[in-house]
Design a protein around this motif. Structure first.
Motif, PDB file in Angstrom:
ATOM      1  N   ASN A 322       0.862  -1.180  -0.216  1.00  0.00           N
ATOM      2  CA  ASN A 322      -0.080   0.003  -0.011  1.00  0.00           C
ATOM      3  C   ASN A 322       0.928   1.346  -0.052  1.00  0.00           C
ATOM      4  O   ASN A 322       1.997   1.301   0.258  1.00  0.00           O
ATOM      5  CB  ASN A 322      -1.138   0.039   1.380  1.00  0.00           C
ATOM      6  CG  ASN A 322      -1.713  -1.211   1.593  1.00  0.00           C
ATOM      7  OD1 ASN A 322      -2.290  -1.817   0.397  1.00  0.00           O
ATOM      8  ND2 ASN A 322      -1.779  -1.683   2.535  1.00  0.00           N
ATOM      9  N   THR A 325      -0.085   7.793  -1.753  1.00  0.00           N
ATOM     10  CA  THR A 325      -0.811   8.279  -2.959  1.00  0.00           C
ATOM     11  C   THR A 325      -0.613   7.315  -4.092  1.00  0.00           C
ATOM     12  O   THR A 325       0.153   6.608  -4.041  1.00  0.00           O
ATOM     13  CB  THR A 325       0.092   9.730  -3.004  1.00  0.00           C
ATOM     14  OG1 THR A 325       1.296   9.326  -3.630  1.00  0.00           O
ATOM     15  CG2 THR A 325      -0.044  10.623  -1.944  1.00  0.00           C
ATOM     16  N   ILE A 326      -1.391   7.993  -5.029  1.00  0.00           N
ATOM     17  CA  ILE A 326      -1.246   6.840  -6.218  1.00  0.00           C
ATOM     18  C   ILE A 326      -0.128   7.189  -6.957  1.00  0.00           C
ATOM     19  O   ILE A 326       0.527   6.182  -7.876  1.00  0.00           O
ATOM     20  CB  ILE A 326      -2.678   7.185  -7.080  1.00  0.00           C
ATOM     21  CG1 ILE A 326      -2.747   5.844  -8.038  1.00  0.00           C
ATOM     22  CG2 ILE A 326      -2.574   8.328  -7.781  1.00  0.00           C
ATOM     23  CD1 ILE A 326      -4.002   5.987  -8.504  1.00  0.00           C
ATOM     24  N   ASP A 350      -6.707   2.074  -7.314  1.00  0.00           N
ATOM     25  CA  ASP A 350      -6.619   3.290  -6.278  1.00  0.00           C
ATOM     26  C   ASP A 350      -7.563   3.013  -5.018  1.00  0.00           C
ATOM     27  O   ASP A 350      -8.104   1.796  -4.913  1.00  0.00           O
ATOM     28  CB  ASP A 350      -7.342   4.621  -6.955  1.00  0.00           C
ATOM     29  CG  ASP A 350      -8.765   4.760  -7.300  1.00  0.00           C
ATOM     30  OD1 ASP A 350      -9.122   3.465  -7.081  1.00  0.00           O
ATOM     31  OD2 ASP A 350      -9.043   5.656  -7.780  1.00  0.00           O
ATOM     32  N   GLU A 351      -7.574   3.911  -3.991  1.00  0.00           N
ATOM     33  CA  GLU A 351      -8.411   3.565  -2.932  1.00  0.00           C
ATOM     34  C   GLU A 351      -9.802   3.313  -3.217  1.00  0.00           C
ATOM     35  O   GLU A 351     -10.493   2.637  -2.256  1.00  0.00           O
ATOM     36  CB  GLU A 351      -8.252   4.773  -1.689  1.00  0.00           C
ATOM     37  CG  GLU A 351      -8.986   6.101  -2.202  1.00  0.00           C
ATOM     38  CD  GLU A 351      -8.032   6.724  -3.262  1.00  0.00           C
ATOM     39  OE1 GLU A 351      -8.470   8.042  -3.723  1.00  0.00           O
ATOM     40  OE2 GLU A 351      -6.861   6.394  -3.894  1.00  0.00           O
ATOM     41  N   PRO A 369      -4.093   3.467  -2.220  1.00  0.00           N
ATOM     42  CA  PRO A 369      -3.570   3.139  -3.339  1.00  0.00           C
ATOM     43  C   PRO A 369      -2.624   1.771  -3.212  1.00  0.00           C
ATOM     44  O   PRO A 369      -1.833   1.852  -2.170  1.00  0.00           O
ATOM     45  CB  PRO A 369      -2.656   4.260  -3.808  1.00  0.00           C
ATOM     46  CG  PRO A 369      -3.350   5.241  -3.138  1.00  0.00           C
ATOM     47  CD  PRO A 369      -3.875   4.984  -1.818  1.00  0.00           C
ATOM     48  N   LYS A 432      -6.229  11.298 -12.142  1.00  0.00           N
ATOM     49  CA  LYS A 432      -6.870  11.253 -10.633  1.00  0.00           C
ATOM     50  C   LYS A 432      -7.330  12.432 -10.253  1.00  0.00           C
ATOM     51  O   LYS A 432      -8.359  12.734  -9.672  1.00  0.00           O
ATOM     52  CB  LYS A 432      -5.524  10.682  -9.902  1.00  0.00           C
ATOM     53  CG  LYS A 432      -6.147  10.227  -8.510  1.00  0.00           C
ATOM     54  CD  LYS A 432      -7.219   9.072  -8.402  1.00  0.00           C
ATOM     55  CE  LYS A 432      -7.661   8.956  -6.961  1.00  0.00           C
ATOM     56  NZ  LYS A 432      -8.721   8.002  -6.816  1.00  0.00           N
TER      57      LYS A 432
END
Length: 539
Positions: A322, A325-326, A350-351, A369, A432
Motif C-alpha cells: 500500500n 498516494t497513487i 486506487d483507494e 492505493p 486522478k
C-alpha cells in the motif's frame, strides 16, 4: 447505473457497460445456437457488483475541442458516428438496404438450419452487452458457420449481393466492433471452436476462432503449457486477434501480435489466404499476420489461428503493498520495471477501487492505493525477486508488504483486482485529480507493468448531465494520453467508439494508407463497414 471508463497511460481509452441480467435467447432450427462459453460468460458478468465502463488515456490540457476535425464531406456515405461538442449520443447511424429473398435463399442453400432471421436473435447480436455504443440498425441475418468452407461460401454470397458482413466472437468488445449500422449479415463464430492440433514439442497450437482462451488453457494444462493472454472472461481467440488484445500478463509475454504465428483468413471476395507458416520467425514478404491482427474484421474473417504457447511456470509468488498516494504507487511500478526484475504482472488499484473490492467480497483490505505483483520461475528465483521488490517498495514509502505462495491464497488475493502502468505516474496523477474533482464516482485500476490504466466512471445513462460529465472525463484522459505521446486505445481496439481520436493520434496520411489497403482487399466495402477508419477519410 452505468459506467464510463477512461485511462490508460500509453493511453488507451475504452467504454463499456456490464449488464446485470441474463437475456434468454430463442432457439431455431430445433435447437439453440448459443455456445456454452457464451452462457458461462453471462453468468460470470452477472456476478459483478458494480457496473463498469472503461476508457483509457493521458494528457495535460484542461479543455478540448470535441467538434469534428474532419471535413463535412463523408467519403463513406450513410455513416455518421463522430461526436460533436457536448454530444452524448452514442447511437451510430447507417444506411441500410433491405436484403432480397434471393440472397436469403442462397444463404439457406449454404447453411441449411445454421442461420436465422428471428428478430430477437438479430437484436441480441446487434446490441453489445458490455458497451454503451448502439446502432440504429441490427443485422438482417445471423449465420453460424461450422467450418472455413462455410465462411468462404457466406462471404462469396455477401460479396455477390454487396451485403455487409460483421464477424461476431465472444461479444466482450466494448468499442462497438460488433454493431451493424448498415444491417447485413452477422457471422457468429461460436460453432467454430475446434482445437485442431496441439504441437507440444514446438509449443504452438492451431485453433478455430470460436475457441475461448479460458477453455484453451484448460485443454493445454495437462501438456504443461498455456496461452498467456488473459483479456477477460468470455473472450474468444478470433476476437482477441481482431482487436489486438492483451491483458495483465502482457508485461511479460507481450500482446496478441506477439503470440500469433499464422492466420487463415477469408477476404472480402471469398479468397482464402494464409499469412505465414508455423516457423517462429520469418522474413518472407509483407507481415500479413500483423496487418490482420487488430483489423477488427474490416479486411477479412479470421478462420484459423496458430498460437505461440508458453510453459506453465514452476512456481509463483503474489505480493501486494500500500501507498499514501497513487503517484507513489505508480513510481514504484515504474522503478520495478526499470530495475530489470522479471515480473509477470504489476497491477495498480486506487483507494476507491479497493473499497469497492472490500464491499463486493467482504474483505477488509486497507483502503489505500495498492500495487499487486506476480513473480514466476523457480522457487529460489521468485523469492529473490520478491525481496528485491520489497526493498524498492520500502525505499518509496510503501507499507504492509505481504506475499503468498499457497495456490488458494494466491487465487484469493488476485480475485476481482486485476488491472494496468507507464509515463504512467504523471498521467495517472493528472487524471486522478480530475476524477476526484468530479461529482461522479470514479476509480482507477491499472496494468502497471506496461503503462496502461483504466478509469471507471459510474453514472446514470438516463441523466444527461451525468452523461456529459462522463464524456468530458473520458475526453480529458484520452487527450492527456495523446499529449504524452500515448494512444487512444491500448487494449480494446477502435470500433466506432474511438474513430474520432485516430486522426489526432496518427495523422490523416496514416488513415488514408489504411483506407487504401482496405479498398484493395475489400473493394465492395462489405467487411465490417463503418468501423476503425473514420468515414471522412478520402482517397
Amino acid at each position: 447505473m452505468g459506467l464510463l471508463s477512461s485511462a490508460l497511460f500509453v493511453a488507451s481509452s475504452r467504454t463499456f457497460l456490464f449488464r446485470f441480467f441474463r437475456r434468454a435467447r430463442p432457439s431455431f432450427g430445433g435447437r439453440s445456437h448459443r455456445s456454452d462459453a457464451a452462457s458461462n460468460r453471462s453468468v460470470a458478468w452477472s456476478r459483478v457488483l458494480l457496473p463498469l465502463a472503461v476508457a483509457a488515456s493521458a494528457g495535460s490540457a484542461l479543455a478540448f475541442d470535441l467538434s469534428r476535425v474532419s471535413s463535412p464531406c463523408l467519403c463513406d456515405p450513410g455513416l455518421e458516428s463522430c461526436v460533436r461538442r457536448g454530444d452524448t449520443d452514442r447511437v451510430v447511424k447507417g444506411s441500410r438496404t433491405e436484403v432480397i429473398d434471393e440472397f436469403i435463399r442462397e444463404l439457406k442453400d449454404v447453411l441449411q438450419d445454421n442461420m436465422t432471421v428471428d428478430y430477437e436473435e438479430r437484436f441480441f447480436h446487434g446490441t453489445p452487452q458490455n458497451s454503451f455504443h448502439r446502432a440504429v440498425n441490427v443485422p438482417d441475418v445471423i449465420v453460424f458457420p461450422r467450418s472455413q468452407d462455410d465462411v468462404h461460401k457466406i462471404v462469396v454470397v455477401c460479396n455477390k449481393y454487396k451485403v455487409p458482413i460483421v464477424p461476431y466472437g465472444g461479444a466482450t468488445s466494448i468499442e462497438g466492433q460488433t454493431l451493424s449500422p448498415h444491417g447485413g449479415v452477422c457471422i457468429d463464430m461460436s460453432l467454430m471452436k475446434k482445437i485442431k492440433s496441439p504441437n507440444v514439442e514446438d509449443m504452438d497450437v492451431v485453433v478455430e476462432p470460436g475457441v475461448g482462451w479460458i477453455e484453451l488453457n484448460e485443454y493445454l494444462k495437462p501438456f504443461g503449457l498455456f496461452f498467456p493472454l488473459d483479456p477477460g472472461p468470455g473472450a474468444t481467440i478470433g476476437g482477441m486477434c481482431a482487436t489486438r488484445c492483451s491483458g495483465s500478463l502482457a508485461v511479460r509475454y507481450g500482446t496478441m501480435r506477439d503470440n500469433v504465428i499464422n492466420l487463415q483468413v477469408v477476404l472480402g471476395n471469398g479468397e482464402i489466404i494464409k499469412t505465414g507458416s508455423r516457423a517462429r520467425k520469418s522474413a518472407a514478404g509483407y507481415d500479413l499476420t500483423r496487418l490482420l491482427i487488430g483489423s477488427e474484421g474490416t479486411l477479412g474473417v479470421i478462420t484459423e489461428i496458430t498460437l505461440r504457447l508458453q510453459k506453465l511456470p514452476q512456481h509463483s509468488v503474489v505480493a501486494m503493498c500500500n501507498f499514501k498516494t497513487i503517484r507513489e504507487a505508480a513510481d514504484v511500478a515504474i522503478a520495478t520495471m526499470h530495475s530489470g526484475i522479471q515480473v509477470s504482472r504489476v497491477e495498480l488499484l486506487d483507494e476507491v477501487q479497493v473499497k469497492a473490492t472490500n464491499l463486493a467480497n467482504g474483505k477488509s483490505l486497507p483502503e489505500l492505493p495498492t500495487l499487486m505483483f506476480e513473480f514466476i520461475g523457480t522457487e529460489a528465483y521468485t523469492r529473490e525477486q520478491t525481496l528485491n521488490v520489497q526493498k524498492i517498495v520500502s525505499d518509496h514509502n510503501g507499507s504492509d508488504f505481504v506475499y503468498v505462495e499457497d495456490a488458494n491464497a494466491k487465487t484469493e488475493l488476485w480475485r476481482d483486482v486485476c488491472v494496468p502502468l507507464s509515463m504512467l505516474a504523471e498521467c495517472i496523477s493528472k487524471s486522478k485529480q480530475e476524477l476526484d474533482a468530479s461529482p461522479l464516482m470514479c476509480f482507477v485500476i491499472a496494468h502497471a507493468g506496461d503503462g496502461n490504466f483504466h478509469a471507471v466512471v459510474m453514472f446514470d445513462p438516463d441523466q444527461k448531465e451525468q452523461c456529459q460529465e462522463a464524456e468530458r472525463l473520458n475526453n480529458f484522459m484520452i487527450h492527456t494520453a495523446l499529449s504524452m505521446e500515448g494512444t487512444c486505445s491500448g487494449e480494446h481496439g477502435i470500433g466506432t467508439g474511438k474513430m474520432k481520436y485516430l486522426e489526432k493520434e496518427l495523422g490523416i496520411g496514416a488513415l488514408r494508407t489504411m483506407k487504401r489497403i482496405k479498398s484493395v482487399l475489400d473493394p465492395n466495402n462489405i467487411m465490417n463497414p463503418g468501423k476503425l477508419i473514420p468515414p471522412h477519410v478520402c482517397i
